[in-house]
Write a protein that holds these residues in place. Structure first.
Motif, short mmCIF file in Angstrom:
data_model
loop_
_atom_site.label_atom_id
_atom_site.label_comp_id
_atom_site.label_asym_id
_atom_site.label_seq_id
_atom_site.Cartn_x
_atom_site.Cartn_y
_atom_site.Cartn_z
N GLY A 96 -82.51 14.68 3.76
CA GLY A 96 -82.65 15.29 5.32
C GLY A 96 -84.80 15.45 5.87
N GLU A 97 -85.16 15.11 5.36
CA GLU A 97 -86.50 15.01 6.23
C GLU A 97 -87.78 14.25 6.52
N VAL A 98 -88.01 14.36 6.98
CA VAL A 98 -89.44 13.62 6.82
C VAL A 98 -90.87 13.91 6.51
N VAL A 156 -89.46 9.04 4.21
CA VAL A 156 -88.47 9.19 4.88
C VAL A 156 -87.92 10.24 3.52
N ASP A 209 -84.29 11.08 1.68
CA ASP A 209 -83.30 10.46 1.48
C ASP A 209 -81.84 10.62 2.48
N GLY A 210 -81.55 9.90 2.99
CA GLY A 210 -80.12 10.43 3.99
C GLY A 210 -80.65 9.24 5.52
N ILE A 211 -82.08 9.63 5.36
CA ILE A 211 -83.14 9.55 6.91
C ILE A 211 -83.19 7.60 6.50
N ASP A 212 -82.64 6.78 7.47
CA ASP A 212 -82.96 5.64 8.27
C ASP A 212 -85.23 5.25 8.14
N ARG A 218 -87.36 4.78 10.85
CA ARG A 218 -88.39 5.97 11.90
C ARG A 218 -89.69 6.48 10.71
N ALA A 276 -85.57 16.44 9.75
CA ALA A 276 -85.29 15.05 10.26
C ALA A 276 -84.60 15.57 11.51
N VAL A 277 -83.58 16.61 11.92
CA VAL A 277 -82.60 16.35 12.85
C VAL A 277 -83.87 16.67 13.99
N THR A 328 -86.51 15.96 14.43
CA THR A 328 -87.96 15.75 14.74
C THR A 328 -87.44 14.78 15.88
#
Length: 330
Positions: free
Chosen positions: A40-42, A82, A84-87, A90, A112-113, A115
């Motif tokens: 869930g992070e970038v 990115v 796990d869980g983030i495209d 991005r 990520a939410v 950002t």
């Protein structure tokens, strides 16, 4: 919170420059391992970081954090990795991000939410967007619900939140907007941001005669909070979102509020980012749209190098800063 401590690893670790707040309450430029994003992070390669009052509170110990600590809560740059869980698409996107720590470094981890894509936005302005813009948006549009015809009073009118809140209030149809500042230089600075009048703190509330307000924004605290409550019109809303002057509690009678039809509200964007980050993100997206459309303006008044962060934070602490200041990272 991101763990910036050195760890043993068989993999090659990249080194970055970062500003660290030490046990001596000073900021030091040092080398640290680059952090990596979790689920869930970038990871963001930081170009500029926003400087905000939370940095003062952390330095002064009001927000206890383990030291050494990498501060910085607002970042602008581009995504380089990115979790796990983030495209993965991005990666490479220019962004502005709200972080829990670490923006005063060449690489920062952000949810990520929180950002937001910032394609086409000047990275200096993207760094200045930070927490102040969604905070000002929420204070006007989701907390006090400013309506067409409302009379609005904003304390700390020359600051980052104050200058944006005045613009959002005007966009919401406020009939009159009054600002309160510390000195005449701040009054001259704040006036062009949509204020109908700007008064110095020593004139408040005497210079207001019998004026009452439907909405008052108060990050000051202490006697200012009591005086502001007295200036609320029936069904008026006072929102508390800081304690610049004092952390001493202010006691208010709920019975008196009820009889006078007044409301005392609070807003804590940091808490909102932890409990309902999607709500904060929604407000940030709306605020960013108004910024990119040219309906509001972020005024970057000063840019500092990492070696000068002590000076920047001290100017913010003593009220010498106006608008928004940023730190150039790369």
């Amino acid at each position: 919170m991101v763990d910036y401590q050195d760890t043993e690893s068989t993999q090659e670790v990249s080194i970055m420059k970062a500003v660290v707040l030490g046990t001596d309450d000073r900021f030091h430029l040092t080398d640290l391992d680059e952090p990596t994003p979790g689920p869930g992070e970038v990871a963001i390669r930081v170009a500029y970081a926003g400087i905000q009052y939370g940095d003062v509170l952390v330095r002064n110990g009001h927000f206890p954090v383990p030291r050494p600590f990498v501060p910085g809560f607002e970042a602008a740059g581009h995504i380089i990795a990115v979790g796990d869980g983030i495209d993965p698409a991005r990666i490479g996107t220019p962004v502005t991000a709200l972080t829990s720590a670490g923006a005063y470094a060449e690489v920062v981890i952000a949810p990520a939410v929180l950002t937001l894509e910032a394609t086409g936005l000047d990275p200096r302005v993207a760094a200045g967007f930070g927490w102040i813009t969604p905070t000002a948006y929420d204070l006007i549009n989701t907390v006090t619900l400013v309506r067409p015809g409302d009379r609005v009073l904003i304390h700390a009118a020359a600051g980052g939140v104050g200058t944006l809140a005045a613009q959002f209030a005007k966009a919401a149809g406020a009939a009159a907007i009054t600002g309160i500042v510390g000195n005449q230089d701040q009054a001259d600075y704040a006036a062009p941001f949509g204020y109908d009048q700007v008064l110095m703190r020593e004139q408040f509330p005497r210079a207001l005669a019998d004026d009452q307000f439907d909405v008052i924004l108060d990050p000051i605290g202490g006697p200012t909070r009591h005086a502001s409550l007295e200036r609320l019109a029936p069904h008026g809303r006072l929102v508390v979102y800081g304690n610049i002057a004092t952390f001493e509690p202010v006691e208010v009678s709920a019975n008196d509020l009820l009889m006078q039809g007044k409301s005392l509200l609070t807003y804590n964007s940091n808490l909102l980012s932890q409990t309902h980050p999607e709500r904060l993100a929604a407000s940030a997206h709306q605020a960013l749209r108004l910024l990119t459309d040219g309906q509001v303006h972020i005024d970057i008044t000063a840019e500092y190098e990492p070696a000068d962060l002590d000076t920047a934070i001290e100017r913010l602490a003593n009220g010498a800063a106006r608008g928004k200041t940023i730190l150039r990272i790369t």
